[in-house]
Design an enzyme around this catalytic site. Structure first.
Site, PDB file in Angstrom:
ATOM      1  N   ASN A 278     -35.533   3.730 -17.442  1.00 56.65           N
ATOM      2  CA  ASN A 278     -36.177   3.302 -16.132  1.00 56.65           C
ATOM      3  C   ASN A 278     -37.728   3.210 -16.338  1.00 56.65           C
ATOM      4  OD1 ASN A 278     -33.957   5.391 -14.111  1.00 56.65           O
ATOM      5  ND2 ASN A 278     -34.060   3.117 -14.591  1.00 56.65           N
TER       6      ASN A 278
ATOM      7  N   ASP B 121     -26.742   5.252  -7.717  1.00 55.44           N
ATOM      8  CA  ASP B 121     -27.152   3.848  -7.742  1.00 55.44           C
ATOM      9  C   ASP B 121     -27.177   3.145  -6.530  1.00 55.44           C
ATOM     10  OD1 ASP B 121     -28.252   1.716  -9.164  1.00 55.44           O
ATOM     11  OD2 ASP B 121     -26.032   0.850 -10.028  1.00 55.44           O
TER      12      ASP B 121
ATOM     13  N   GLY C 293     -32.340   0.802  -4.527  1.00 55.29           N
ATOM     14  CA  GLY C 293     -33.158  -0.364  -4.200  1.00 55.29           C
ATOM     15  C   GLY C 293     -32.650  -1.678  -3.490  1.00 55.29           C
TER      16      GLY C 293
END
Ligand code: V07
EC number: 2.5.1.-
Length: 257
Positions: free
Chosen positions: A84, A36, A39
């Protein structure tokens, strides 16, 4: 001098560790990772999210080789969840090209290391071009006997559990199975991880402290290790840190030692 005297008189047996401080006999068989923070890593640098995903992809080899180096038998990576698909279409399309890109670059190294690739998830949901390359990688490495690199693609644990329950119910309905024959192992055999040991250690990067629909059944006794580090900044050293932390914990599986 004092140190040497101490060692001389200590009654504790010395535990042998390798150059990373890892005990070779107590390496987790199965490590699962939620990769994770790609982004957020990109945003912090003023870059588009997809740049973060590419940077994240470039860490997959480093960590796979680190796991293989210390003798991990199964490494499961959460690459794409069933949730997702809700992301912007451009991002999803970019992500669905990463398996091809990664395999074109790294498959030969995995083959040289006798590693086997396995995919868990719902293959029907993947674009044809993605499905083709991952199936080919599975096929090419099917006979390999080294570490299993198990990649979760279009994976969601609740759906996996529901599908197992339906198959078991079908077996009951068809008279192949009775209700009292249904056990833990029955579920194990109907999950996508059938034949693999449960994860001993789960790592999640980027500061989130939850399971996010990953391996819910399989993580009943798993040790969790969380770090604030974003996945593209994760490294061999952090991976070994997680392994050392795992080795410092006494697992009891609900019993008392
Ligand atoms: C993806 C890079 C890692 C960070 C998390 C999301 C983005 C490697 C693969 C992959 C998939 C199948 C395979 C070999 C490699 C991958 C997706 C996303 C969808 F056989 N990284 N990576 N697949 N990211």
């Amino acid at each position: 001098m004092l140190q040497r005297l101490k060692r001389l008189f200590t009654t504790q047996p010395q535990i042998q560790t390798d150059e990373h401080g890892i005990v070779p006999d107590a390496v987790p068989n199965h490590v699962a990772i939620i990769m994770d923070g790609n982004g957020r890593w990109a945003r912090k640098r003023g870059m588009p999210r997809i740049a973060g995903h590419r940077a994240g992809m470039n860490k997959v080899k480093e960590i796979s080789l680190a796991a293989d180096d210390i003798g991990v038998k199964v490494l499961t990576l959460y690459a794409f969840s069933t949730e997702n698909w809700k992301r912007p279409i451009e991002e999803v399309e970019f992500l669905m090209r990463l398996p091809e890109e990664w395999l074109a670059k790294e498959l030969d190294t995995l083959i040289a290391r006798n590693c086997r690739i396995r995919i868990i998830g719902e293959p029907e949901g993947l674009p044809g071009h993605t499905l083709r390359v991952v199936r080919e990688a599975e096929e090419k490495t099917r006979a390999n006997t080294g570490m299993i690199l198990n990649i979760a693609l279009n994976y969601g644990s609740r759906r996996e559990i529901l599908s197992a329950v339906r198959q078991i119910a079908e077996d009951v309905q068809a008279g192949r199975l009775t209700l009292d024959e249904i056990e833990d192992t029955t579920m194990d055999q109907h999950l996508l991880t059938a034949g693999l040991p449960d994860p001993d250690l789960l790592i999640r990067t980027s500061g989130e402290v939850r399971l996010s629909n990953f391996l819910l059944w399989q993580c009943a006794y798993t040790e969790f290790w969380f770090t604030e580090v974003f996945w593209p900044d994760f490294s061999r050293d952090y991976f070994f840190q997680a392994i050392r932390a795992f080795q410092g914990r006494g697992r009891r599986f609900g019993g008392l030692k």
